[in-house]
Design an enzyme around this catalytic site. Structure first.
Site, PDB file in Angstrom:
ATOM      1  CB  SER A 170     -30.441  70.368  -1.682  1.00 58.17           C
ATOM      2  OG  SER A 170     -30.271  69.564  -2.821  1.00 58.17           O
ATOM      3  CG  HIS A 193     -29.418  72.372   2.335  1.00 58.73           C
ATOM      4  ND1 HIS A 193     -29.883  73.560   1.832  1.00 58.73           N
ATOM      5  CD2 HIS A 193     -28.979  71.661   1.268  1.00 58.73           C
ATOM      6  CE1 HIS A 193     -29.754  73.565   0.521  1.00 58.73           C
ATOM      7  NE2 HIS A 193     -29.200  72.427   0.146  1.00 58.73           N
ATOM      8  CE  LYS A 196     -27.257  76.169  -0.768  1.00 59.54           C
ATOM      9  NZ  LYS A 196     -26.674  74.971  -1.359  1.00 59.54           N
TER      10      LYS A 196
HETATM   11  C1  LIG Z   1     -26.138  74.765  -2.677  1.00 58.82           C
HETATM   12  C2  LIG Z   1     -25.471  73.428  -2.611  1.00 58.82           C
HETATM   13  C3  LIG Z   1     -24.171  73.253  -3.072  1.00 58.82           C
HETATM   14  C4  LIG Z   1     -23.424  74.320  -3.810  1.00 58.82           C
HETATM   15  O1  LIG Z   1     -22.995  75.306  -2.980  1.00 58.82           O
HETATM   16  P1  LIG Z   1     -22.734  76.767  -3.580  1.00 58.82           P
HETATM   17  O2  LIG Z   1     -21.931  77.437  -2.559  1.00 58.82           O
HETATM   18  O3  LIG Z   1     -24.069  77.358  -3.813  1.00 58.82           O
HETATM   19  O4  LIG Z   1     -21.984  76.561  -4.862  1.00 58.82           O
HETATM   20  C5  LIG Z   1     -23.580  72.022  -2.868  1.00 58.82           C
HETATM   21  N1  LIG Z   1     -24.253  71.014  -2.276  1.00 58.82           N
HETATM   22  C6  LIG Z   1     -25.516  71.151  -1.854  1.00 58.82           C
HETATM   23  C7  LIG Z   1     -26.206  69.993  -1.208  1.00 58.82           C
HETATM   24  C8  LIG Z   1     -26.165  72.355  -2.023  1.00 58.82           C
HETATM   25  O5  LIG Z   1     -27.434  72.483  -1.646  1.00 58.82           O
END
Ligand SMILES: *Cc1c(COP(=O)(O)O)cnc(C)c1O
Length: 401
Positions: A178, A206, A238
């Site tokens: 991330s 992602h 996302k």
């Molecule tokens: C954003 C993210 C999460 C958490 O997801 P949310 O739905 O925002 O709680 C988990 N793992 C990774 C790699 C992320 O980037």
């Protein structure tokens, strides 16, 4: 008093340049953000396909609210599992080509659900050192031995797996890291999981929506077979532009999760309007080749435009394009210089990234235009020329870039 210590520690955070400051937006999530009456071009969100404010999603929410109301009223396992939730789980499973999927309220909770439901004390979790915080917390919650291997280092991981005597083993990794944007070597990780009879849990926060045919994610990008030991987690806040997450895999694994995962059972199901929005979002993702092609073109444009700058751009084919600055204060100062020029790029500092690798995390979206990318390139080039150069000594312009 018990809180006195907090003041000291807060002061310390400030001294280390680690204070987080929230900004309040007067605009929806999009390529531009209005803050304090100023309109900025924003490179901060994970809305990679530009769906967060899409009219079709808004319409889906409005219709669903009229039909299903707003609250779900209870946990999924009591009475909060409404038809839109069920349909969403079935469509998600079909979309990623797995037997079954469970929908979670957030990705953080989905991650807390998986590892602790599959392994426990005396078992072992093997985790990439750059894994997302939620995976680190999941390993803590599982109370298994937490063995972290150097980023992407398959040989060391193989050694660790070989010498470990735990009865159950679980490999835990981000698919797309991330804060770096690079990909985990998933085919090789699956091979290791096969060889050592381990679970492989992949967090595709992602990659989902962005990578692979139809945006089906990192597993599809690598064309991995749907092994029962391979468990996919994808987030829906996302690229999907809404919120929540899913876990998909073998029906036995998913049934066990539904029966035992505390972050699934002991929380109220999210609103049915969210599920309805996600059903529409899934359709847009599947039909989103144009969006993905535009995003890839923007990525190439940015990478070309930033070549030759004094800061290193991490190799990444995803929407996450981090520019490594180094010191915390320097990263913050550069972000401030960009802000002055109407560009909003977050500076990411420890503990989110390793010490000495503070960075600008540039994230691109299919909603950006080429002109907006060009504006960022021009501003960064200008900041680079203003940067005090050690060779010029005292003659260098004083600038906080
Ligand atoms: C954003 C993210 C999460 C958490 O997801 P949310 O739905 O925002 O709680 C988990 N793992 C990774 C790699 C992320 O980037």
């Amino acid at each position: 008093m018990i809180w006195d210590e907090l003041e000291t520690r807060l002061t310390q955070l400030a001294a280390e340049g680690l204070v987080r400051r929230r900004r309040t937006l007067d605009s929806p999530c999009g390529p531009e953000a209005v803050i304090d009456g100023r309109r900025l071009i924003a490179f901060c969100s994970n809305d990679y396909l530009g769906l967060a404010n899409h009219p079709a999603l808004i319409a889906a929410v409005q219709e669903a609210a009229a039909r299903w109301g707003v609250g779900s009223g209870a946990s999924h396992v009591v009475s909060g599992h409404l038809h839109p939730h069920e349909e969403l789980e079935q469509r998600l499973a079909a979309f990623v080509g797995r037997e079954r999927a469970l929908y979670f309220t957030t990705g953080y909770m989905a991650n807390l659900a998986v590892a602790p439901t599959l392994v426990e004390r005396h078992d072992a979790i093997f985790a990439d050192r750059l894994n997302h915080a939620s995976l680190i917390d999941a390993a803590q919650l599982a109370r298994a031995e937490h063995i972290r291997y150097p980023h992407g280092d398959l040989a060391t991981l193989a050694d660790y797996l070989k010498s470990n005597r735990a009865r159950r083993k679980l490999i835990l990794t981000d698919a797309v890291f991330s804060m770096d944007g690079d990909l985990a070597p998933l085919p090789e990780l699956l091979e290791l999981a096969e060889r050592f009879d381990a679970w492989l849990v992949v967090d595709d926060a992602h990659g989902f929506g962005v990578l692979g045919p139809g945006g089906r994610g990192s597993l599809a990008y690598f064309d991995l077979p749907p092994s029962p030991r391979l468990i996919l987690m994808g987030t829906l806040g996302k690229a999907a532009g809404v919120s929540g997450a899913f876990v998909a895999g073998d029906h036995r694994v998913l049934e066990w999760l539904m029966q035992r995962a505390r972050p699934y059972i002991f929380t109220t199901a999210s609103s049915p309007v969210i599920a309805a929005a996600l059903l529409t979002s899934l359709e847009l993702i599947a039909a989103g080749d144009d969006r993905r092609a535009h995003l890839q073109a923007l990525i190439a444009r940015l990478r070309n435009g930033l070549a030759g700058l004094p800061w290193r751009l991490i190799p990444s084919l995803t929407a996450i394009q981090p520019l490594i600055i180094g010191e915390n204060q320097a990263a913050v100062a550069l972000a401030e210089q960009l802000l002055i020029r109407g560009l909003w790029v977050p500076a990411i500092r420890p503990p989110t990234v390793p010490t000495g690798t503070a960075r600008l995390r540039i994230s691109l979206s299919a909603a950006h235009s080429e002109m907006q990318i060009d504006a960022l390139i021009a501003a960064l080039r200008e900041c680079a020329t203003l940067r005090p150069s050690p060779a010029k000594g005292e003659g260098a312009p004083v600038n906080r870039c």
